[in-house]
Design a protein around this motif. Sequence first.
Motif, PDB file in Angstrom:
ATOM      1  N   ALA A   2       0.855  -1.323   0.016  1.00  0.00           N
ATOM      2  CA  ALA A   2      -0.075   0.000  -0.086  1.00  0.00           C
ATOM      3  C   ALA A   2       0.879   1.264  -0.205  1.00  0.00           C
ATOM      4  CB  ALA A   2      -0.964   0.055   1.139  1.00  0.00           C
ATOM      5  N   THR A   3       2.043   1.256   0.588  1.00  0.00           N
ATOM      6  CA  THR A   3       3.050   2.302   0.609  1.00  0.00           C
ATOM      7  C   THR A   3       3.425   2.688  -0.699  1.00  0.00           C
ATOM      8  OG1 THR A   3       3.528   1.643   2.997  1.00  0.00           O
ATOM      9  CG2 THR A   3       4.947   3.394   2.030  1.00  0.00           C
ATOM     10  N   GLU A   4       3.650   1.662  -1.489  1.00  0.00           N
ATOM     11  CA  GLU A   4       4.417   1.797  -2.641  1.00  0.00           C
ATOM     12  C   GLU A   4       3.234   2.302  -3.602  1.00  0.00           C
ATOM     13  OE1 GLU A   4       4.689  -0.704  -0.800  1.00  0.00           O
ATOM     14  OE2 GLU A   4       6.901  -1.042  -0.514  1.00  0.00           O
ATOM     15  N   ILE A   5       2.229   1.655  -3.347  1.00  0.00           N
ATOM     16  CA  ILE A   5       1.140   2.481  -4.354  1.00  0.00           C
ATOM     17  C   ILE A   5       0.832   3.806  -4.181  1.00  0.00           C
ATOM     18  CG2 ILE A   5      -1.435   2.150  -4.973  1.00  0.00           C
ATOM     19  CD1 ILE A   5       0.480  -0.153  -5.934  1.00  0.00           C
ATOM     20  N   ILE A   6       0.706   4.431  -2.889  1.00  0.00           N
ATOM     21  CA  ILE A   6       0.591   5.749  -2.446  1.00  0.00           C
ATOM     22  C   ILE A   6       1.644   6.676  -2.905  1.00  0.00           C
ATOM     23  CG2 ILE A   6       0.452   7.372  -0.751  1.00  0.00           C
ATOM     24  CD1 ILE A   6      -1.079   5.072   0.832  1.00  0.00           C
ATOM     25  N   ALA A   7       2.998   5.976  -2.981  1.00  0.00           N
ATOM     26  CA  ALA A   7       4.080   6.787  -3.589  1.00  0.00           C
ATOM     27  C   ALA A   7       3.835   6.822  -4.970  1.00  0.00           C
ATOM     28  CB  ALA A   7       5.455   6.178  -3.097  1.00  0.00           C
ATOM     29  N   GLY A   8       3.344   5.749  -5.520  1.00  0.00           N
ATOM     30  CA  GLY A   8       3.513   5.934  -7.072  1.00  0.00           C
ATOM     31  C   GLY A   8       2.260   6.987  -7.491  1.00  0.00           C
ATOM     32  N   ILE A   9       1.142   6.993  -6.717  1.00  0.00           N
ATOM     33  CA  ILE A   9       0.216   7.985  -6.887  1.00  0.00           C
ATOM     34  C   ILE A   9       0.771   9.488  -6.893  1.00  0.00           C
ATOM     35  CG2 ILE A   9      -1.830   8.921  -6.241  1.00  0.00           C
ATOM     36  CD1 ILE A   9      -2.776   6.147  -5.296  1.00  0.00           C
ATOM     37  N   LEU A  10       1.479   9.442  -5.585  1.00  0.00           N
ATOM     38  CA  LEU A  10       2.079  10.879  -5.416  1.00  0.00           C
ATOM     39  C   LEU A  10       3.167  11.539  -6.365  1.00  0.00           C
ATOM     40  CD1 LEU A  10       2.479  10.877  -1.294  1.00  0.00           C
ATOM     41  CD2 LEU A  10       0.693  12.059  -2.879  1.00  0.00           C
ATOM     42  N   ILE A  11       3.917  10.553  -6.832  1.00  0.00           N
ATOM     43  CA  ILE A  11       4.924  10.831  -7.902  1.00  0.00           C
ATOM     44  C   ILE A  11       4.329  11.240  -9.135  1.00  0.00           C
ATOM     45  CG2 ILE A  11       6.803   9.691  -9.366  1.00  0.00           C
ATOM     46  CD1 ILE A  11       7.620   8.145  -6.784  1.00  0.00           C
ATOM     47  N   GLY A  12       3.284  10.459  -9.353  1.00  0.00           N
ATOM     48  CA  GLY A  12       2.596  10.604 -10.852  1.00  0.00           C
ATOM     49  C   GLY A  12       1.855  11.994 -10.593  1.00  0.00           C
ATOM     50  N   THR A  13       1.289  12.285  -9.453  1.00  0.00           N
ATOM     51  CA  THR A  13       0.588  13.363  -9.192  1.00  0.00           C
ATOM     52  C   THR A  13       1.433  14.777  -9.340  1.00  0.00           C
ATOM     53  OG1 THR A  13      -0.955  12.543  -7.745  1.00  0.00           O
ATOM     54  CG2 THR A  13      -0.822  15.176  -7.719  1.00  0.00           C
ATOM     55  N   VAL A  50       5.043   1.891 -10.206  1.00  0.00           N
ATOM     56  CA  VAL A  50       5.583   2.647 -11.391  1.00  0.00           C
ATOM     57  C   VAL A  50       4.534   2.748 -12.191  1.00  0.00           C
ATOM     58  CG1 VAL A  50       7.201   2.756 -13.120  1.00  0.00           C
ATOM     59  CG2 VAL A  50       7.760   1.925 -11.028  1.00  0.00           C
ATOM     60  N   GLY A  51       3.778   1.762 -12.414  1.00  0.00           N
ATOM     61  CA  GLY A  51       2.680   1.728 -13.767  1.00  0.00           C
ATOM     62  C   GLY A  51       1.610   2.618 -13.212  1.00  0.00           C
ATOM     63  N   ILE A  52       1.286   2.727 -11.954  1.00  0.00           N
ATOM     64  CA  ILE A  52       0.134   3.788 -11.394  1.00  0.00           C
ATOM     65  C   ILE A  52       1.005   4.969 -11.595  1.00  0.00           C
ATOM     66  CG2 ILE A  52      -0.885   4.353  -9.177  1.00  0.00           C
ATOM     67  CD1 ILE A  52      -1.182   1.363  -8.650  1.00  0.00           C
ATOM     68  N   ALA A  53       2.193   5.417 -11.076  1.00  0.00           N
ATOM     69  CA  ALA A  53       2.581   6.583 -11.318  1.00  0.00           C
ATOM     70  C   ALA A  53       2.563   7.018 -12.766  1.00  0.00           C
ATOM     71  CB  ALA A  53       4.120   6.683 -10.670  1.00  0.00           C
ATOM     72  N   GLY A 302       5.084  -3.775 -17.702  1.00  0.00           N
ATOM     73  CA  GLY A 302       4.111  -4.734 -17.338  1.00  0.00           C
ATOM     74  C   GLY A 302       2.862  -4.050 -16.678  1.00  0.00           C
ATOM     75  N   MET A 303       1.667  -4.334 -17.156  1.00  0.00           N
ATOM     76  CA  MET A 303       0.405  -3.771 -16.660  1.00  0.00           C
ATOM     77  C   MET A 303       0.012  -4.397 -15.259  1.00  0.00           C
ATOM     78  SD  MET A 303      -2.048  -1.789 -17.233  1.00  0.00           S
ATOM     79  CE  MET A 303      -1.833  -1.440 -18.953  1.00  0.00           C
ATOM     80  N   PRO A 304       0.055  -3.317 -14.471  1.00  0.00           N
ATOM     81  CA  PRO A 304      -0.745  -3.685 -13.132  1.00  0.00           C
ATOM     82  C   PRO A 304      -2.156  -4.302 -13.287  1.00  0.00           C
ATOM     83  CG  PRO A 304       0.130  -1.499 -13.031  1.00  0.00           C
ATOM     84  CD  PRO A 304       0.234  -2.001 -14.576  1.00  0.00           C
ATOM     85  N   SER A 305      -2.782  -4.825 -12.271  1.00  0.00           N
ATOM     86  CA  SER A 305      -4.185  -5.324 -12.492  1.00  0.00           C
ATOM     87  C   SER A 305      -5.132  -4.108 -12.864  1.00  0.00           C
ATOM     88  CB  SER A 305      -4.714  -6.061 -11.302  1.00  0.00           C
ATOM     89  OG  SER A 305      -4.877  -4.846 -10.142  1.00  0.00           O
ATOM     90  N   PRO A 306      -5.985  -4.237 -13.832  1.00  0.00           N
ATOM     91  CA  PRO A 306      -6.917  -2.862 -14.141  1.00  0.00           C
ATOM     92  C   PRO A 306      -7.550  -2.531 -13.029  1.00  0.00           C
ATOM     93  CG  PRO A 306      -7.200  -5.174 -15.604  1.00  0.00           C
ATOM     94  CD  PRO A 306      -6.437  -5.417 -14.544  1.00  0.00           C
ATOM     95  N   LEU A 307      -8.151  -3.170 -11.999  1.00  0.00           N
ATOM     96  CA  LEU A 307      -8.798  -2.499 -11.011  1.00  0.00           C
ATOM     97  C   LEU A 307      -7.777  -1.478 -10.313  1.00  0.00           C
ATOM     98  CD1 LEU A 307     -11.199  -5.258  -9.688  1.00  0.00           C
ATOM     99  CD2 LEU A 307     -11.755  -3.148 -11.189  1.00  0.00           C
ATOM    100  N   LEU A 308      -6.571  -2.194  -9.787  1.00  0.00           N
ATOM    101  CA  LEU A 308      -5.594  -1.456  -9.206  1.00  0.00           C
ATOM    102  C   LEU A 308      -5.298  -0.064  -9.821  1.00  0.00           C
ATOM    103  CD1 LEU A 308      -3.855  -1.439  -6.684  1.00  0.00           C
ATOM    104  CD2 LEU A 308      -2.017  -2.493  -7.725  1.00  0.00           C
ATOM    105  N   ILE A 309      -4.897  -0.172 -11.137  1.00  0.00           N
ATOM    106  CA  ILE A 309      -4.542   1.007 -12.136  1.00  0.00           C
ATOM    107  C   ILE A 309      -5.672   2.073 -12.198  1.00  0.00           C
ATOM    108  CG2 ILE A 309      -4.894   0.229 -14.227  1.00  0.00           C
ATOM    109  CD1 ILE A 309      -2.002   1.535 -14.785  1.00  0.00           C
ATOM    110  N   GLY A 313      -5.803   5.897 -10.757  1.00  0.00           N
ATOM    111  CA  GLY A 313      -6.080   6.896 -11.581  1.00  0.00           C
ATOM    112  C   GLY A 313      -7.140   7.799 -10.997  1.00  0.00           C
ATOM    113  N   VAL A 314      -8.341   7.019 -10.273  1.00  0.00           N
ATOM    114  CA  VAL A 314      -9.298   7.822  -9.791  1.00  0.00           C
ATOM    115  C   VAL A 314      -8.629   8.614  -8.538  1.00  0.00           C
ATOM    116  CG1 VAL A 314     -11.490   7.864  -8.381  1.00  0.00           C
ATOM    117  CG2 VAL A 314     -11.119   6.124 -10.171  1.00  0.00           C
TER     118      VAL A 314
END
Length: 402
Positions: A2-13, A50-53, A302-309, A313-314
């Motif tokens: 979860a920490t990595e996902i949040i970091a990805g969202i913040l980097i992408g933002t 990284v994909g989410i970012a 490599g694509m993360p799971s569709p629901l996760l990405i 995005g939301v």
Amino acid sequence: MATEIIAGILIGTILGTISGLIPGIHANTMAGILVAAESGLLAVLGAPAVGIALFSALVVHTFTDCVPSTFFGVPDADTAISVLPAHALCMQGHGEEAVRLSAMGSAVSVVMVMPLFAVFMFFLPSLQSTIDWWLGIILILVAGLLILSSESPEWSAVVFLLSGILGIFAFRYAWLISHTSGVSSVLMPLLTGLFGISVLLRASGGVMPKQVRSDPSTGARSIAWHAGMGTLAGAVVGWLPGLSNATANALLSPLFQAGSEGKGYIIATSAANTANAFLGLAALIALGRMRNGVMVVLDTIGMPSPLLILAGGVAAALCGFVITILCGRGAQFLGGIPVRAMSYMVIGVVTVLAFLLTGVFGMVILVCATLVGLIPSLVNVRRVTCMGAIMVPVILFSLEIL
């Protein structure tokens, strides 16, 4: 995880905010930065984050790119012709309202696009070959509508064809562009000349009016209607091959020049750009088709799971909405700035950026596009006819002529 996902969202933002607020910088550029740091990021965050970012940067860019176009009249490749009503509102002292409308259009689109995402994923792949065949015919009909609905169809046809010839030249020789990937980079000088510098060169004197802080005057029902139509237009170009957000704006132009000072058009084009980002992801997952540089990199790592990405995005869209609203509030500091001096300064900055990003060939395209972009105001036709620069090459490509 979860920490990595949040970091990805913040980097992408952060990256999407930077790319949106700097004219001429696309989310693809930010994707390139992530690629350059790919090995380290993959080791620290993992491929899903990284994909989410990457996807978060693309989504946030669709929110924040309205800010420079509204306040400085400089178009992003995705929102070129929406510059005109948004910047016009700014020159009337309602720049913050224009930014709010754009942010609301994008936000509503995120909600509306979710059921379309499911439909596109599960039902449209079986119809893809038929859709591809009809693409050129559909765009010819849209081009005819743009020309025939104009004030002077003859001059509109001339501008459409001239810009189309310029677009063919630009895309055919895009490999001459230095520093960055040709096909995506050529849009920067092409659309900046057609819709940015050509407008700024004719800027009036005087000073920037005091920007009034006010809530959007457009009702909730009108916002939902315009955002819905924009979402559908973004869905079309997000799925069909060879089309871009700029094409979605051209599709919307005959429908939404109405509304008070073009407010409905601002909402619709912003919704189209955000919908395009999400449904471009659907096209990648369902068909393996890559609509932009972000999708290319996503496919590579490599694509993360569709629901996760999608969830990422939301979340990024929510961040993008808040950031855009805050940036819009900065309009109060623009009052009293000399308009002509600001226009010339923006032209200088954008020209330098064009040279740095696209080299000598990009400068040639920028000059030619500016000259073509001056014609509509001289013959009194709508500038949207300059979208021939995008539509003509796509029509010829879809019909296998180019």
